[in-house]
Write a protein that holds these residues in place. Structure first.
Motif, PDB file in Angstrom:
ATOM      1  N   SER A  69       7.291  36.536  10.906  1.00  7.48           N
ATOM      2  CA  SER A  69       7.843  35.465  11.738  1.00  7.48           C
ATOM      3  C   SER A  69       9.183  34.975  11.188  1.00  7.48           C
ATOM      4  CB  SER A  69       6.862  34.301  11.822  1.00  7.48           C
ATOM      5  OG  SER A  69       6.658  33.720  10.550  1.00  7.48           O
ATOM      6  N   ASP A  70      10.013  34.445  12.081  1.00  8.09           N
ATOM      7  CA  ASP A  70      11.261  33.797  11.664  1.00  8.09           C
ATOM      8  C   ASP A  70      10.970  32.371  11.207  1.00  8.09           C
ATOM      9  OD1 ASP A  70      12.801  36.071  12.364  1.00  8.09           O
ATOM     10  OD2 ASP A  70      12.750  35.447  14.460  1.00  8.09           O
ATOM     11  N   VAL A  71      10.066  31.708  11.921  1.00  7.70           N
ATOM     12  CA  VAL A  71       9.616  30.361  11.540  1.00  7.70           C
ATOM     13  C   VAL A  71       8.102  30.330  11.713  1.00  7.70           C
ATOM     14  CG1 VAL A  71       9.761  27.881  11.976  1.00  7.70           C
ATOM     15  CG2 VAL A  71      11.778  29.326  12.333  1.00  7.70           C
ATOM     16  N   TYR A  72       7.396  30.035  10.645  1.00 16.16           N
ATOM     17  CA  TYR A  72       5.941  29.918  10.727  1.00 16.16           C
ATOM     18  C   TYR A  72       5.596  28.449  10.941  1.00 16.16           C
ATOM     19  CZ  TYR A  72       1.021  29.901   9.374  1.00 16.16           C
ATOM     20  OH  TYR A  72      -0.340  29.731   9.374  1.00 16.16           O
ATOM     21  N   LEU A  73       4.898  28.171  12.048  1.00 15.97           N
ATOM     22  CA  LEU A  73       4.628  26.782  12.409  1.00 15.97           C
ATOM     23  C   LEU A  73       3.239  26.308  11.992  1.00 15.97           C
ATOM     24  CD1 LEU A  73       6.292  26.780  15.942  1.00 15.97           C
ATOM     25  CD2 LEU A  73       7.188  25.753  13.847  1.00 15.97           C
ATOM     26  N   GLY A  74       2.305  27.235  11.818  1.00 19.26           N
ATOM     27  CA  GLY A  74       0.992  26.811  11.350  1.00 19.26           C
ATOM     28  C   GLY A  74      -0.140  27.390  12.168  1.00 19.26           C
ATOM     29  N   ALA A  77      -5.677  27.030  17.308  1.00 18.44           N
ATOM     30  CA  ALA A  77      -7.101  27.218  17.560  1.00 18.44           C
ATOM     31  C   ALA A  77      -7.449  28.709  17.610  1.00 18.44           C
ATOM     32  CB  ALA A  77      -7.487  26.555  18.883  1.00 18.44           C
ATOM     33  N   TYR A  78      -8.730  29.005  17.554  1.00 18.85           N
ATOM     34  CA  TYR A  78      -9.254  30.356  17.724  1.00 18.85           C
ATOM     35  C   TYR A  78      -8.707  31.357  16.706  1.00 18.85           C
ATOM     36  CZ  TYR A  78     -10.320  28.111  22.164  1.00 18.85           C
ATOM     37  OH  TYR A  78     -10.740  27.237  23.127  1.00 18.85           O
ATOM     38  N   GLY A  79      -8.328  30.877  15.533  1.00 25.63           N
ATOM     39  CA  GLY A  79      -7.845  31.763  14.490  1.00 25.63           C
ATOM     40  C   GLY A  79      -6.444  32.288  14.701  1.00 25.63           C
ATOM     41  N   CYS A  80      -5.707  31.726  15.653  1.00 26.27           N
ATOM     42  CA  CYS A  80      -4.333  32.149  15.912  1.00 26.27           C
ATOM     43  C   CYS A  80      -3.352  31.312  15.095  1.00 26.27           C
ATOM     44  CB  CYS A  80      -4.004  32.021  17.398  1.00 26.27           C
ATOM     45  SG  CYS A  80      -4.916  33.154  18.455  1.00 26.27           S
ATOM     46  N   HIS A  81      -2.169  31.861  14.906  1.00 26.35           N
ATOM     47  CA  HIS A  81      -1.132  31.181  14.147  1.00 26.35           C
ATOM     48  C   HIS A  81       0.144  31.153  14.980  1.00 26.35           C
ATOM     49  CE1 HIS A  81      -3.331  31.185  10.221  1.00 26.35           C
ATOM     50  NE2 HIS A  81      -4.002  32.111  10.886  1.00 26.35           N
ATOM     51  N   LEU A  82       0.775  29.995  15.056  1.00 26.14           N
ATOM     52  CA  LEU A  82       1.942  29.802  15.908  1.00 26.14           C
ATOM     53  C   LEU A  82       3.219  30.098  15.128  1.00 26.14           C
ATOM     54  CD1 LEU A  82       2.732  28.859  18.761  1.00 26.14           C
ATOM     55  CD2 LEU A  82       2.983  26.554  17.846  1.00 26.14           C
ATOM     56  N   THR A  83       4.098  30.904  15.735  1.00 28.51           N
ATOM     57  CA  THR A  83       5.350  31.278  15.070  1.00 28.51           C
ATOM     58  C   THR A  83       6.498  31.270  16.074  1.00 28.51           C
ATOM     59  OG1 THR A  83       5.311  33.667  15.541  1.00 28.51           O
ATOM     60  CG2 THR A  83       4.008  32.897  13.658  1.00 28.51           C
ATOM     61  N   ILE A  84       7.698  31.260  15.540  1.00 28.51           N
ATOM     62  CA  ILE A  84       8.885  31.594  16.315  1.00 28.51           C
ATOM     63  C   ILE A  84       9.375  32.931  15.777  1.00 28.51           C
ATOM     64  CG2 ILE A  84      11.253  30.971  16.889  1.00 28.51           C
ATOM     65  CD1 ILE A  84      10.402  28.054  16.746  1.00 28.51           C
ATOM     66  N   ALA A  93       3.060  36.046  15.411  1.00 28.53           N
ATOM     67  CA  ALA A  93       4.335  36.762  15.254  1.00 28.53           C
ATOM     68  C   ALA A  93       4.393  38.028  16.103  1.00 28.53           C
ATOM     69  CB  ALA A  93       4.594  37.097  13.780  1.00 28.53           C
ATOM     70  N   GLY A  94       3.618  38.043  17.188  1.00 29.98           N
ATOM     71  CA  GLY A  94       3.631  39.197  18.078  1.00 29.98           C
ATOM     72  C   GLY A  94       2.862  40.393  17.570  1.00 29.98           C
ATOM     73  N   ILE A  95       2.166  40.254  16.446  1.00 31.88           N
ATOM     74  CA  ILE A  95       1.384  41.366  15.892  1.00 31.88           C
ATOM     75  C   ILE A  95       0.207  41.653  16.813  1.00 31.88           C
ATOM     76  CG2 ILE A  95      -0.012  42.129  13.925  1.00 31.88           C
ATOM     77  CD1 ILE A  95       1.712  40.205  12.201  1.00 31.88           C
ATOM     78  N   ASP A  96       0.026  42.927  17.151  1.00 28.17           N
ATOM     79  CA  ASP A  96      -0.975  43.308  18.144  1.00 28.17           C
ATOM     80  C   ASP A  96      -1.968  44.289  17.538  1.00 28.17           C
ATOM     81  OD1 ASP A  96      -2.321  43.500  20.518  1.00 28.17           O
ATOM     82  OD2 ASP A  96      -0.638  44.262  21.673  1.00 28.17           O
ATOM     83  N   GLU A  97      -3.174  44.260  18.064  1.00 25.66           N
ATOM     84  CA  GLU A  97      -4.203  45.196  17.635  1.00 25.66           C
ATOM     85  C   GLU A  97      -4.747  46.009  18.799  1.00 25.66           C
ATOM     86  OE1 GLU A  97      -7.199  43.265  15.098  1.00 25.66           O
ATOM     87  OE2 GLU A  97      -5.807  41.572  14.926  1.00 25.66           O
ATOM     88  N   SER A  98      -4.382  45.667  20.025  1.00 24.09           N
ATOM     89  CA  SER A  98      -4.906  46.379  21.192  1.00 24.09           C
ATOM     90  C   SER A  98      -4.125  47.665  21.432  1.00 24.09           C
ATOM     91  CB  SER A  98      -4.830  45.483  22.431  1.00 24.09           C
ATOM     92  OG  SER A  98      -3.489  45.179  22.750  1.00 24.09           O
TER      93      SER A  98
END
Length: 242
Positions: A69-74, A77-84, A93-98
């Motif tokens: 991420s460029d900016v990690y915001l924290g 919910a649901y085990g997700c993490h908010l980033t810019i 950070a747009g990381i995908d597993e599908s």
């Protein structure tokens, strides 16, 4: 008024570090290429082309999110993490597993705008089309809504924003703030037709789009700096917790 048409293209499986230009040319029927068209490409193809995969074993996903991420915001919910990341508000950070062939993490493209410009140049050279737009797409969630919607990761060959400020509404009143985000609107339409699961349609041809084709496609007309954004108080509340 033009009539928008989105044609999703079913393809074979695209593999890690394949030549993306040759793949697209081999998978899109020749009669689909025409002037004033926009090619939508899922950003995952660019990630695979760049080899942006990482085996999941032994990886601390939270640390990986922070690194990407460029900016990690924290944490949300649901085990997700908010980033810019890459000019967008993204979960993880747009990381995908599908749709990962070997179950690896698929990371966001390294430099989406550089990639989309190279791809457009190559396609124009090979197809002979002058007015050709290329749009990298992804899907993201929207606050207070179920589900995901398509969004623009990067674009080239057309203007992303149509400025309507100064035009009149139907009652003759001048518009003061309205700008149409055509890049994200086209991405949403394209992803709707491309699908989210096993459709195997990572490409789409868009015709009849009411966009201005252009040699220059400045990303600055689409992206807003975090501190200038109307939602900055929300981001700041996350940052203040750090």
């Amino acid at each position: 008024m033009s009539s928008l048409k989105v044609t999703a293209i079913r393809t074979r499986i695209f593999h890690r570090e394949e030549n993306l230009l040759e793949f697209i040319l081999s998978q899109v029927p020749s009669d689909h290429w025409q002037e004033d068209a926009v090619l939508a490409v899922t950003s995952k193809l660019v990630s695979l082309h760049e080899g942006r995969l990482l085996a999941r074993s032994g990886v601390d996903k939270i640390e990986l999110i922070k690194k990407e991420s460029d900016v990690y915001l924290g944490e949300m919910a649901y085990g997700c993490h908010l980033t810019i990341t890459k000019g967008q508000l993204l979960a993880t950070a747009g990381i995908d597993e599908s749709n990962s062939e070997n179950g690896d993490y698929i990371l966001y493209p390294h430099a989406p705008y550089d990639s989309v410009e190279r791809l457009r140049n190559g396609l124009r050279e090979r197809t002979g089309i002058k007015n050709l737009g290329v749009l990298l797409t992804d899907s993201h969630s929207v606050p207070l809504r179920h589900g995901v919607v398509g969004s623009c990761v990067a674009f080239a060959g057309f203007r992303a924003i149509k400025n309507r400020i100064g035009e009149n509404d139907i009652f003759g009143r001048a518009l003061k703030m309205t700008k149409q985000n055509q890049a994200d609107a086209l991405a949403a339409a394209a992803v709707l037709m491309m699908g989210e699961a096993a459709e195997q349609c990572p490409l789409a041809i868009i015709t009849g789009a009411p966009v201005e084709f252009s040699e220059k496609s400045p990303r600055e007309e689409l992206e807003v700096a975090m501190t200038d954004d109307m939602y900055y108080p929300l981001y700041k509340s996350f940052l203040d917790k750090e």
